[in-house]
Design a protein around this motif. Structure first.
Motif, mmCIF file in Angstrom:
data_model
loop_
_atom_site.group_PDB
_atom_site.id
_atom_site.type_symbol
_atom_site.label_atom_id
_atom_site.label_comp_id
_atom_site.label_asym_id
_atom_site.label_seq_id
_atom_site.Cartn_x
_atom_site.Cartn_y
_atom_site.Cartn_z
ATOM 1 N N PHE A 127 0.533 -8.660 6.648
ATOM 2 C CA PHE A 127 0.643 -8.780 8.099
ATOM 3 C C PHE A 127 2.094 -8.889 8.569
ATOM 4 O O PHE A 127 2.386 -8.602 9.729
ATOM 5 C CB PHE A 127 -0.146 -9.997 8.597
ATOM 6 C CG PHE A 127 -1.626 -9.767 8.640
ATOM 7 C CD1 PHE A 127 -2.181 -8.878 9.536
ATOM 8 C CD2 PHE A 127 -2.469 -10.426 7.766
ATOM 9 C CE1 PHE A 127 -3.556 -8.651 9.576
ATOM 10 C CE2 PHE A 127 -3.837 -10.216 7.796
ATOM 11 C CZ PHE A 127 -4.386 -9.324 8.698
ATOM 12 N N LEU A 128 3.000 -9.325 7.695
ATOM 13 C CA LEU A 128 4.414 -9.424 8.057
ATOM 14 C C LEU A 128 5.223 -8.650 7.011
ATOM 15 O O LEU A 128 5.926 -9.232 6.187
ATOM 16 C CB LEU A 128 4.846 -10.903 8.106
ATOM 17 C CG LEU A 128 4.132 -11.763 9.153
ATOM 18 C CD1 LEU A 128 4.461 -13.242 8.943
ATOM 19 C CD2 LEU A 128 4.515 -11.328 10.556
ATOM 20 N N PRO A 129 5.156 -7.339 7.049
ATOM 21 C CA PRO A 129 5.737 -6.522 5.987
ATOM 22 C C PRO A 129 7.252 -6.468 5.954
ATOM 23 O O PRO A 129 7.827 -6.054 4.955
ATOM 24 C CB PRO A 129 5.139 -5.134 6.255
ATOM 25 C CG PRO A 129 4.914 -5.116 7.726
ATOM 26 C CD PRO A 129 4.485 -6.509 8.078
ATOM 27 N N ASP A 130 7.916 -6.863 7.046
ATOM 28 C CA ASP A 130 9.371 -6.741 7.084
ATOM 29 C C ASP A 130 10.100 -7.982 6.583
ATOM 30 O O ASP A 130 11.329 -8.015 6.576
ATOM 31 C CB ASP A 130 9.833 -6.433 8.514
ATOM 32 C CG ASP A 130 9.327 -5.084 8.992
ATOM 33 O OD1 ASP A 130 9.241 -4.164 8.150
ATOM 34 O OD2 ASP A 130 9.003 -4.941 10.181
ATOM 35 N N ALA A 131 9.349 -9.002 6.186
ATOM 36 C CA ALA A 131 9.975 -10.241 5.702
ATOM 37 C C ALA A 131 10.176 -10.186 4.188
ATOM 38 O O ALA A 131 9.619 -9.328 3.493
ATOM 39 C CB ALA A 131 9.102 -11.438 6.073
#
Length: 296
Positions: A127-131
């Motif tokens: 859900f938070l792929p850029d972290a």
């Protein structure tokens, strides 16, 4: 009488050759034009370019076919998802809500998550792929300073060094609920917060609340883990954040049911969130400004 054979006029041969030559030139011009157009489109980014090889120190999330059940911490994704996984869809924006009264870190590398299997589950959910994600199953505030990730070479907390993150999210406490001396937990946690500040001085540091558990899991009281103790720890984490230039994010209220526990259908084992609830948690992180307990 010998009859002289009539020769075919030369102009016909020359005319046929000219036609063929014109055809060759036309095809060549079309091919060159097409190649130039393709090159221009490539330079403008109209065609996708494969991502480079990722660092083994910084893990990025992926989930292609995850069921609505407990996410296994042992899953080892290898590439980013092409679409949002099933469950609650995450909003496109990763910025806090307009009501947030918190400073925005000035680092250049975005978000980093550090912690236990809850971070592992968030990573796998996609859900938070850029972290960036730094975690280990069973990790606690003490082992974070001397234990490496499964694919790492330095202690988990030291993965933050040589980076310039703008925001750092810490998740600890679930594995420390049964410690006989709770004060040791808070002392060790304070040390991790200070290391985060030291490694990334431009970052805003967040302490995330210990995630709730189901009533059944709380009643089992495995290793002293129960909801009542988790609530007590979370209350003290608010003060810990204030004392260490950090912000406490309280997600428990919106994850709990009316009975004060995690709903029974939110986690197969009563502890680790399933895909649907991981999506809700990710939404809260994106709207983090609305969940700060010690802002202002």
């Amino acid at each position: 009488m010998y009859r002289r054979r009539r020769r075919r006029p030369r102009y016909r041969f020359r005319q046929g050759g000219q036609r063929r030559l014109a055809l060759v030139i036309s095809v060549t011009v079309i091919a060159v034009s097409a190649a130039a157009g393709f090159a221009a489109a490539w330079r403008e980014g109209l065609f996708p370019v494969s991502a480079g090889v990722q660092s083994t120190a910084s893990v990025r999330p992926v989930a292609e076919f995850l069921p609505d059940a407990t996410v296994g911490a042992s899953m080892a994704p290898s590439r980013l998802p092409e679409a949002s996984p099933s469950g609650t869809a995450a909003p496109a924006s990763t910025e806090p809500s307009a009501a947030a009264s918190i400073p925005v870190g000035s680092g250049s590398e975005g978000m980093a998550f550090v912690g236990n299997s809850g971070i592992s589950d968030l990573y796998v959910s996609g859900f938070l792929p850029d972290a960036d994600y730094y975690y280990k199953v069973g990790l606690n505030v003490r082992s974070a300073s001397d234990t490496a990730m499964d694919n790492g070479t330095v202690p988990v907390i030291d993965e933050l060094s040589d980076h310039d993150y703008s925001e750092i999210f810490l998740l600890f406490g679930q594995n420390e609920l049964g410690w006989p001396a709770p004060e040791v937990f808070f002392e060790e946690y304070a040390g991790l917060i200070q290391k985060a500040h030291e490694y990334c001085p431009n970052a805003t540091v967040y302490i995330m609340s210990i995630l709730p558990m189901s009533e059944e899991a709380s009643d089992r009281n495995d290793n002293g883990e129960n909801q009542q103790r988790a609530d007590q720890y979370n209350e003290q984490l608010v003060e810990l954040a204030k004392e260490n230039d950090a912000y406490f994010l309280d997600f428990t209220t919106d994850l709990k049911g009316s009975d004060g526990y995690l709903p029974a259908d939110a986690a197969a084992d009563g502890v680790h969130l399933n895909q649907t609830y991981l999506g809700r948690w990710a939404d809260m992180i994106k709207d983090r400004g609305s969940y700060i307990e010690n802002a202002g």
